[in-house]
Scaffold this active site. Structure first.
Site, PDB file in Angstrom:
ATOM      1  N   GLU A 305       0.878  -1.177   0.000  1.00  0.00           N
ATOM      2  CA  GLU A 305       0.000   0.000   0.000  1.00  0.00           C
ATOM      3  C   GLU A 305       0.906   1.213   0.000  1.00  0.00           C
ATOM      4  O   GLU A 305       1.735   1.362   0.896  1.00  0.00           O
ATOM      5  CB  GLU A 305      -0.869   0.007   1.253  1.00  0.00           C
ATOM      6  CG  GLU A 305      -1.815  -1.175   1.352  1.00  0.00           C
ATOM      7  CD  GLU A 305      -2.741  -1.247   0.175  1.00  0.00           C
ATOM      8  OE1 GLU A 305      -3.216  -0.199  -0.289  1.00  0.00           O
ATOM      9  OE2 GLU A 305      -2.977  -2.365  -0.314  1.00  0.00           O
ATOM     10  N   CYS A 339      -2.052   9.145   3.916  1.00  0.00           N
ATOM     11  CA  CYS A 339      -1.992   8.766   2.501  1.00  0.00           C
ATOM     12  C   CYS A 339      -3.245   9.267   1.790  1.00  0.00           C
ATOM     13  O   CYS A 339      -3.235   9.519   0.593  1.00  0.00           O
ATOM     14  CB  CYS A 339      -1.864   7.266   2.367  1.00  0.00           C
ATOM     15  SG  CYS A 339      -3.111   6.381   3.295  1.00  0.00           S
TER      16      CYS A 339
HETATM   17  P1  NAP Z   1       8.500   4.719   4.167  1.00  0.00           P
HETATM   18  O1  NAP Z   1       9.607   5.657   4.346  1.00  0.00           O
HETATM   19  O2  NAP Z   1       8.323   4.056   2.854  1.00  0.00           O
HETATM   20  O3  NAP Z   1       8.684   3.611   5.312  1.00  0.00           O
HETATM   21  C1  NAP Z   1       7.729   2.605   5.534  1.00  0.00           C
HETATM   22  C2  NAP Z   1       8.386   1.426   6.220  1.00  0.00           C
HETATM   23  O4  NAP Z   1       9.343   0.827   5.351  1.00  0.00           O
HETATM   24  C3  NAP Z   1       9.148   1.790   7.484  1.00  0.00           C
HETATM   25  O5  NAP Z   1       8.975   0.769   8.427  1.00  0.00           O
HETATM   26  C4  NAP Z   1      10.588   1.837   6.999  1.00  0.00           C
HETATM   27  O6  NAP Z   1      11.526   1.641   8.024  1.00  0.00           O
HETATM   28  C5  NAP Z   1      10.586   0.685   6.020  1.00  0.00           C
HETATM   29  N1  NAP Z   1      11.659   0.730   5.025  1.00  0.00           N
HETATM   30  C6  NAP Z   1      12.347   1.815   4.579  1.00  0.00           C
HETATM   31  N2  NAP Z   1      13.221   1.455   3.632  1.00  0.00           N
HETATM   32  C7  NAP Z   1      13.098   0.117   3.454  1.00  0.00           C
HETATM   33  C8  NAP Z   1      13.722  -0.838   2.604  1.00  0.00           C
HETATM   34  N3  NAP Z   1      14.646  -0.472   1.725  1.00  0.00           N
HETATM   35  N4  NAP Z   1      13.342  -2.136   2.694  1.00  0.00           N
HETATM   36  C9  NAP Z   1      12.390  -2.513   3.568  1.00  0.00           C
HETATM   37  N5  NAP Z   1      11.760  -1.650   4.400  1.00  0.00           N
HETATM   38  C10 NAP Z   1      12.098  -0.351   4.349  1.00  0.00           C
HETATM   39  O7  NAP Z   1       7.098   5.405   4.490  1.00  0.00           O
HETATM   40  P2  NAP Z   1       6.722   6.290   5.768  1.00  0.00           P
HETATM   41  O8  NAP Z   1       7.424   7.600   5.672  1.00  0.00           O
HETATM   42  O9  NAP Z   1       6.858   5.501   7.014  1.00  0.00           O
HETATM   43  O10 NAP Z   1       5.142   6.503   5.548  1.00  0.00           O
HETATM   44  C11 NAP Z   1       4.612   7.474   4.723  1.00  0.00           C
HETATM   45  C12 NAP Z   1       4.189   6.888   3.387  1.00  0.00           C
HETATM   46  O11 NAP Z   1       3.248   5.843   3.593  1.00  0.00           O
HETATM   47  C13 NAP Z   1       3.463   7.879   2.487  1.00  0.00           C
HETATM   48  O12 NAP Z   1       3.932   7.739   1.170  1.00  0.00           O
HETATM   49  C14 NAP Z   1       1.992   7.452   2.587  1.00  0.00           C
HETATM   50  O13 NAP Z   1       1.206   7.818   1.476  1.00  0.00           O
HETATM   51  C15 NAP Z   1       2.137   5.981   2.714  1.00  0.00           C
HETATM   52  N6  NAP Z   1       0.930   5.369   3.302  1.00  0.00           N
HETATM   53  C16 NAP Z   1       0.084   4.657   2.490  1.00  0.00           C
HETATM   54  C17 NAP Z   1      -1.068   4.093   3.007  1.00  0.00           C
HETATM   55  C18 NAP Z   1      -2.017   3.313   2.152  1.00  0.00           C
HETATM   56  O14 NAP Z   1      -2.888   2.648   2.700  1.00  0.00           O
HETATM   57  N7  NAP Z   1      -1.887   3.337   0.831  1.00  0.00           N
HETATM   58  C19 NAP Z   1      -1.358   4.268   4.359  1.00  0.00           C
HETATM   59  C20 NAP Z   1      -0.468   5.005   5.158  1.00  0.00           C
HETATM   60  C21 NAP Z   1       0.682   5.547   4.618  1.00  0.00           C
HETATM   61  P3  NAP Z   1      12.377   2.924   8.595  1.00  0.00           P
HETATM   62  O15 NAP Z   1      11.402   3.806   9.250  1.00  0.00           O
HETATM   63  O16 NAP Z   1      13.344   2.308   9.547  1.00  0.00           O
HETATM   64  O17 NAP Z   1      13.042   3.557   7.396  1.00  0.00           O
END
Ligand code: NAP
Ligand code: MG
Length: 535
Positions: A305, A339
């Site tokens: 997602e 999001c």
């Molecule tokens: P993110 O930076 O992509 O991180 C999400 C998760 O992935 C975190 O646990 C992060 O850990 C981990 N991660 C980072 N790099 C990784 C890698 N290379 N391999 C595996 N895991 C990795 O996103 P965020 O800043 O936490 O959240 C915001 C984003 O989420 C926005 O784009 C938002 O639109 C989206 N979102 C989407 C939905 C939906 O339902 N579509 C709902 C909520 C949020 P670390 O924190 O340790 O880097």
């Protein structure tokens, strides 16, 4: 009524509609009520007294500490440490996958009703600890009281809803054509070990939703929470402990996504990944997981997602006050860090100036402040988020007309005032790129057709709304507006489990629907058994 297995034979077949008939999402606290406000203040005081502790990983039922730790801090006051957490490395990831693989051999044999029961119990534990859990999120990720309460409510709803779904998929008959002389059936089996990788913005709800769906389906999991929201992730371990979940079914490892997250995704014994987060990381996970590594005997399943660039379209015949209210709530609730947040308002030219005026007037009453003390709007979540959003504000100043806000201030915490740019062109960066902060771009459209065309002109397709009183325009939006969650004459945030199954199209994800009837199938695999009848 919390636990349907208490009142009926859980293994008795029933239709999906019957299973879900008495499901209702939790209602929210009204913090205008002095009693509720007093309870919330007490919860905040309690949590404040617990800040700054050191936590372990949880692997195979054991608490595993590490020498190297890193801190989760309060974005309103970054000097305040919420907790210290182990900086898990690849070896820890390895160990967690081994523990989860071992536990899977037993967990997959536990009956669906019993698995559902643990998850119903988890929902009950969260009902009891609701304001305490909310208070942790107020401190750790800067949620307002209402947003934090909504997050816990959604976590409860996911557990309750998915446990009900498991009772359905675990027992109900799969309709098959008669084929004499055979007895035929289809049963649903779990997949195996899954990596659960949630974001920080719904740090309890999304974590609990993805984990509970996987677990209730008979899988074992390793959760790798976001680095900004580690304390609330640990609280979910406590919830599952209270629910009595057997050791090794849920493992939790802290550490950077690019180190331990990657290890979990790459591991040949990982059968599936459930991820919610940014488009960039989602794409990377999808690519890495597609590689078959030595010893791996399956193609991994990916549930991803991702982001959004969500728009609200305002027609000339709209109720402009309702539309302005919907845009402001959707754009600035939780500082725009949803999001589903409205980051674009696309307004037809006949009412454009009028509408911009109404949005600015409403927004100018919002003042970011201390969410611990009950402010509606707080800080953005981190220094890096503060930098990114501030950069987009500078971009906005060259791409459009700044009509409100625009001056980030990190002298005490990561505060960015609600910021509005008017006259943003459809091809501007502010129209295309997810900002994930309190920044709204307003774009002028020639007419309603043009407005829908602009709304669809993005890589994403998560949420969208239209405000119009014209039935024909509503029908047109239903047909043409390509988003996973379309709202008519209401805000584009606030999806409820079991009411608004949630998830987007295109670069917003893998087209799944959290909180919907088919979500559990993403964590299951069907097995067909054909038995020849003997005479
Ligand atoms: P993110 O930076 O992509 O991180 C999400 C998760 O992935 C975190 O646990 C992060 O850990 C981990 N991660 C980072 N790099 C990784 C890698 N290379 N391999 C595996 N895991 C990795 O996103 P965020 O800043 O936490 O959240 C915001 C984003 O989420 C926005 O784009 C938002 O639109 C989206 N979102 C989407 C939905 C939906 O339902 N579509 C709902 C909520 C949020 P670390 O924190 O340790 O880097
Ligand atoms: Mg934090």
């Amino acid at each position: 009524m919390a636990n349907p297995t208490m009142t009926a034979d859980p293994a008795a077949p029933s239709t999906l509609a019957e299973r879900l008939a008495d499901f209702q999402p939790e209602t929210y606290y009204d913090f205008n009520d002095p009693d509720a406000a007093a309870q919330m203040r007490a919860a905040l005081e309690q949590v404040e007294s617990e800040l700054g502790r050191t936590y372990p990983n949880r692997i195979g039922g054991k608490d595993v500490t590490m020498d190297e730790t890193y801190a989760s801090t309060n974005p309103a006051n970054p000097k305040q440490v919420i907790g210290h957490f182990p900086r898990g490395d690849e070896a820890v990831g390895e160990r967690a996958v081994e523990a989860a693989s071992k536990a899977f051999e037993d967990w997959k044999r536990v009956s669906p009703a019993e698995r559902a029961d643990y998850v119903f119990k988890a929902a009950d534990v969260m009902r009891r600890r609701r304001l305490e859990l909310a208070a942790w999120m107020v401190y750790e990720v800067g949620k307002s009281w209402g947003e934090a309460d909504g997050d816990v409510a959604e976590a409860i709803d996911f557990c309750d809803y998915y446990a009900r779904l498991m009772l359905h998929y675990g027992y109900d008959e799969y309709p098959l054509a008669e084929h004499e002389p055979e007895d035929n059936q289809v049963v649903y089996l779990p997949l195996g070990v899954g990596a659960i990788i949630p974001p920080w913005n719904f740090p309890l709800a999304i974590l609990a939703g993805m984990a509970s769906a996987a677990i209730v389906s008979g899988n074992t999991v390793i959760i790798k929470p976001a680095s900004e929201s580690m304390a609330i992730a640990w609280k979910f371990v406590e919830v599952m402990d209270e629910a009595g979940l057997p050791p090794g079914v849920l493992n939790l490892t802290f550490g950077s996504g690019s180190v331990i997250g990657r290890r979990l995704v790459d591991h040949p014994k990982t059968r599936f990944v459930a991820f919610t987060g940014s488009k960039e990381v989602g794409i990377e996970i999808n690519e890495r997981a597609s590689e078959v590594r030595p010893g791996q005997i399956w193609l991994k399943r990916i549930v991803a997602e991702m982001g959004g660039k969500d728009a609200i379209v305002v027609a000339a015949d709209a109720d402009l006050d309702a539309a302005a209210e919907g845009v402001v709530t959707s754009a600035f609730g939780y500082q725009g860090q949803k999001c589903s947040a409205c980051s674009r308002a696309i307004v037809v030219e006949d009412v454009y100036d009028d509408f911009v005026g109404r949005v600015v007037e409403r927004t100018s009453k919002i003042d970011p402040g201390s969410v611990v003390d009950g402010a509606w709007m707080g800080p953005v979540v981190s220094a890096s988020q503060f930098r990114t959003v501030s950069e987009y504000i500078e971009v906005g100043k060259s791409e459009g007309r700044l009509v409100l806000g625009g001056e980030p201030d990190d002298s005490t915490g990561f505060f960015i005032p609600p910021t509005i740019f008017a006259d943003i062109e459809p091809n501007a960066r502010l129209s295309k790129e997810e900002i994930f902060g309190p920044v709204l771009a307003i774009t002028k459209a020639r007419d309603y057709d043009h407005a829908l065309e602009i709304a669809n002109d993005t890589d994403f397709g998560l949420t969208g709304a239209v405000y119009t009183t014209d039935e024909q325009k509503i029908a047109q939006a239903e047909e043409e507006f390509h988003v996973g969650n379309l709202y008519i004459n209401r805000k584009c945030t606030g999806a409820l489990v079991g009411v608004h199954p949630f998830g987007g199209f295109n670069m917003s994800g893998t087209d799944s629907k959290a909180g919907g009837r088919d979500y559990l199938l993403l964590f299951l695999q069907p097995k067909t058994i054909a038995r020849q009848k003997t005479a």
